[in-house]
Scaffold this motif. Structure first.
Motif, mmCIF file in Angstrom:
data_model
loop_
_atom_site.group_PDB
_atom_site.id
_atom_site.type_symbol
_atom_site.label_atom_id
_atom_site.label_comp_id
_atom_site.label_asym_id
_atom_site.label_seq_id
_atom_site.Cartn_x
_atom_site.Cartn_y
_atom_site.Cartn_z
ATOM 1 N N GLY A 41 17.831 2.699 6.269
ATOM 2 C CA GLY A 41 16.833 3.669 6.678
ATOM 3 C C GLY A 41 17.104 5.089 6.244
ATOM 4 N N VAL A 42 18.276 5.371 5.630
ATOM 5 C CA VAL A 42 18.568 6.734 5.190
ATOM 6 C C VAL A 42 17.974 6.950 3.802
ATOM 7 N N LEU A 59 12.672 10.479 -5.059
ATOM 8 C CA LEU A 59 11.281 10.194 -4.744
ATOM 9 C C LEU A 59 10.842 8.916 -5.451
ATOM 10 N N SER A 60 10.023 8.140 -4.774
ATOM 11 C CA SER A 60 9.438 6.934 -5.342
ATOM 12 C C SER A 60 8.090 7.285 -5.956
ATOM 13 N N ARG A 61 7.882 6.871 -7.191
ATOM 14 C CA ARG A 61 6.654 7.257 -7.897
ATOM 15 C C ARG A 61 5.469 6.398 -7.454
ATOM 16 N N HIS A 62 5.151 6.505 -6.204
ATOM 17 C CA HIS A 62 3.969 5.849 -5.648
ATOM 18 C C HIS A 62 3.042 6.939 -5.124
ATOM 19 N N GLU A 73 0.815 -1.205 0.000
ATOM 20 C CA GLU A 73 0.000 0.000 0.000
ATOM 21 C C GLU A 73 0.850 1.257 0.000
ATOM 22 N N ASP A 74 2.047 1.187 0.578
ATOM 23 C CA ASP A 74 2.962 2.323 0.571
ATOM 24 C C ASP A 74 4.373 1.808 0.329
ATOM 25 N N ALA A 75 5.330 2.742 0.256
ATOM 26 C CA ALA A 75 6.711 2.369 -0.064
ATOM 27 C C ALA A 75 7.349 1.530 1.031
ATOM 28 N N SER A 76 6.921 1.698 2.266
ATOM 29 C CA SER A 76 7.541 0.950 3.366
ATOM 30 C C SER A 76 7.201 -0.535 3.346
ATOM 31 N N GLY A 77 6.145 -0.909 2.647
ATOM 32 C CA GLY A 77 5.749 -2.311 2.618
ATOM 33 C C GLY A 77 6.154 -3.052 1.362
ATOM 34 N N GLU A 78 6.993 -2.443 0.510
ATOM 35 C CA GLU A 78 7.378 -3.085 -0.737
ATOM 36 C C GLU A 78 8.240 -4.313 -0.495
ATOM 37 N N ALA A 79 9.184 -4.217 0.444
ATOM 38 C CA ALA A 79 10.089 -5.343 0.692
ATOM 39 C C ALA A 79 9.326 -6.563 1.199
ATOM 40 N N ALA A 102 17.451 21.643 9.896
ATOM 41 C CA ALA A 102 18.251 21.706 11.108
ATOM 42 C C ALA A 102 18.579 20.291 11.584
ATOM 43 N N GLU A 103 19.757 20.152 12.189
ATOM 44 C CA GLU A 103 20.192 18.837 12.643
ATOM 45 C C GLU A 103 19.246 18.311 13.729
ATOM 46 N N GLY A 104 18.873 17.068 13.597
ATOM 47 C CA GLY A 104 17.960 16.452 14.544
ATOM 48 C C GLY A 104 16.503 16.529 14.137
ATOM 49 N N THR A 105 16.209 17.170 12.991
ATOM 50 C CA THR A 105 14.827 17.243 12.529
ATOM 51 C C THR A 105 14.365 15.869 12.070
ATOM 52 N N PRO A 106 13.280 15.353 12.601
ATOM 53 C CA PRO A 106 12.841 14.000 12.206
ATOM 54 C C PRO A 106 12.338 13.967 10.779
ATOM 55 N N ILE A 107 12.471 12.798 10.163
ATOM 56 C CA ILE A 107 12.023 12.582 8.787
ATOM 57 C C ILE A 107 10.756 11.739 8.825
ATOM 58 N N ASP A 108 9.750 12.213 8.133
ATOM 59 C CA ASP A 108 8.488 11.486 8.074
ATOM 60 C C ASP A 108 8.664 10.295 7.134
ATOM 61 N N MET A 109 8.560 9.081 7.654
ATOM 62 C CA MET A 109 8.770 7.880 6.861
ATOM 63 C C MET A 109 7.611 7.601 5.901
ATOM 64 N N ASP A 110 6.501 8.305 6.057
ATOM 65 C CA ASP A 110 5.356 8.100 5.169
ATOM 66 C C ASP A 110 5.477 8.883 3.868
ATOM 67 N N HIS A 111 6.429 9.791 3.794
ATOM 68 C CA HIS A 111 6.632 10.535 2.563
ATOM 69 C C HIS A 111 7.253 9.620 1.498
ATOM 70 N N PRO A 112 6.990 9.854 0.216
ATOM 71 C CA PRO A 112 7.433 8.929 -0.850
ATOM 72 C C PRO A 112 8.913 9.050 -1.189
ATOM 73 N N TYR A 113 9.767 8.967 -0.193
ATOM 74 C CA TYR A 113 11.207 8.949 -0.440
ATOM 75 C C TYR A 113 11.671 7.519 -0.748
ATOM 76 N N VAL A 114 12.825 7.417 -1.375
ATOM 77 C CA VAL A 114 13.468 6.121 -1.590
ATOM 78 C C VAL A 114 14.465 5.920 -0.460
ATOM 79 N N PHE A 115 14.231 4.910 0.382
ATOM 80 C CA PHE A 115 15.074 4.649 1.542
ATOM 81 C C PHE A 115 15.986 3.457 1.253
#
Length: 459
Positions: free
Chosen positions: A366-367, A294-297, A217-223, A380-393
């Motif tokens: 995870g990067v 970006l992942s085209r999802h 359903e999202d990029a995190s579940g592809e594997a 800024a350093e330490g800013t969290p990254i939203d894992m739900d965004h369509p990035y390629v990790f």
């Protein structure tokens, strides 16, 4: 005198010229050695005897390709014995394969496998060109040492039929032969699983993505979805392979020449693709936000805004990073600060890509995968990254020794020639020709202990 000759022929049973008399088809006058005459069947009538092995006729080469087989002599005899139970046993033919048909082509089919086509480009992209050359040198050095050892055993005495295990056990003893044979068996077993997984990945990721049973359903579940698909389809492929082995491998052997042609065409396609992409790169766009891939999802247009008529509207990509589709919505800070660009994923060799990828770029799990040499406005350093965004990790932590372990199975497969020692016309010549211990010049045909027993899949 003519009457006497006629009487002699009548006394011999009335044999006519050409009715199987070996003397009449022999290139030697007054020769009674039939085996010596058969040795030069299908050869050029060269001036010197040494030229016989180096100048075969074109028809002989084509005939050898037409009769190319994946089965060693022992397997063929076993299949024929099962099919001719109770009948007359066929006489065993003398082995006729030379270095090219009996050693080079089987090794070529085993070496050019799934790792070379699926993982080599990824390895070069992570390790860079310089470290990739170093990696190839290390792996090929190990293969070369094994080839030299195998050649030393082959030249130590008469090479019997039975392959590498039989050669080693008769030369170094059953202890060494059993240890190497066990490793070779385990390596071949795990290699079968590796090739099945590679087949499923090519089928679902590149050829027919719609055949996937489990979809993410999202990029995190592809594997996880890909692993489940590999379990289902891999079981089906393994069942088919077991059925083929149970029925008889002679039916697979009928397509041996077709499989060989596929391997050769794949190799030629690599060089053709490099040449074509250098002058006419294919259209393979990749969307970037800043320098982040970006992942085209979930979106189709690589842009924040689009024009519809005379009105500016937001795109689906805008909705993935913002709270709503309106222009006054609250958006992600990195999305607001950086522009969206589209680059070509395969720019070609003439684009300067080789210079950009000379050195390594190892990643931790995870990067976000970022484009090297491209500027972006960071956070800024330490800013969290939203894992739900369509990035390629990055789905794994990469380092040099890990990449060596992934690439090493692609330099194995050189035991395929020595396993056919019973089919070689002159095994003592064909096997050592791989490394130049005798006055030959070819490299890396035989030796080795089979594929690595660890399936090198990165997810």
């Amino acid at each position: 005198m003519l009457n006497n000759l006629t009487d002699c022929e009548d006394g011999d049973g009335g044999a006519n010229p050409g009715d199987g008399n070996p003397k009449e088809s022999s290139p030697f006058i007054n020769s009674t050695d039939t085996e010596k005459g058969k040795e030069y069947d299908g050869k050029n009538m060269a001036l010197f005897e040494e030229e016989m092995d180096t100048s075969p006729m074109v028809s002989s080469l084509l005939s050898g390709l037409a009769n190319y087989t994946n089965l060693p002599q022992g397997s063929r005899e076993h299949e024929e014995a099962e099919n001719n139970e109770g009948g007359k046993k066929k006489p065993v033919q003398a082995p006729r394969m030379g270095t090219f048909m009996g050693v080079y082509l089987p090794c070529l089919q085993n070496i050019f496998g799934v790792i070379l086509f699926l993982r080599l480009t990824w390895v070069v992209g992570i390790a860079g060109i310089m470290e990739s050359f170093c990696m190839v040198f290390i792996c090929c050095s190990c293969t070369m040492l094994t080839a030299i050892s195998m050649s030393a055993i082959a030249t130590n005495g008469v090479v019997p039929a039975g392959g590498s295990y039989y050669m080693i056990s008769r030369s170094l003893g059953p202890e060494f032969g059993g240890a190497v044979g066990l490793c070779f068996y385990l390596g071949t077993t795990f290699a079968g699983a590796m090739y099945i997984l590679g087949t499923i990945e090519i089928l679902l990721a590149y050829l027919f993505p719609a055949m996937a049973i489990f979809k993410a359903e999202d990029a995190s579940g592809e594997a996880a979805a890909m692993l489940n698909n590999m379990r289902v389809y891999g079981t089906c492929v393994l069942t088919c392979m077991a059925t083929v082995v149970f029925v008889g491998v002679k039916y697979v052997n009928k397509f041996a020449l077709v499989f060989l042609g596929c391997v050769i065409l794949s190799i030629l396609a690599i060089y053709a693709g490099v040449i074509k992409s250098a002058f006419d790169p294919p259209n393979f766009p990749i969307c970037l936000l800043g320098n982040r891939t970006l992942s085209r999802h979930g979106f189709d247009v690589c842009a924040k805004l689009a024009w519809e008529g005379n009105e500016t509207v937001t795109t689906r990509l805008w909705g993935l990073f913002c709270s709503s589709r309106f222009l006054n919505a609250t958006c992600d800070e990195y999305f607001t600060r950086n522009n969206v660009t589209e680059i070509q994923g395969i720019p070609g060799a003439a684009s300067g890509l080789i210079k950009e990828n000379l050195w390594s770029s190892y990643l931790t799990k995870g990067v976000i995968v970022e484009r090297r040499g491209m500027a972006s406005v960071g956070l800024a350093e330490g800013t969290p990254i939203d894992m739900d965004h369509p990035y390629v990790f990055s789905d794994m932590t990469s380092y040099f020794t890990l990449l060596v372990g992934i690439y090493f199975p692609s330099v194995t497969g050189i035991m395929a020639g020595s396993n056919r020692s019973g089919d070689l016309r002159d095994a003592q010549k064909s096997i050592p020709i791989s490394h130049g211990s005798s006055p030959k010049t070819e490299i890396v045909e035989l030796g080795g202990v089979g594929p690595s027993p660890f399936p090198p899949w990165d997810r």
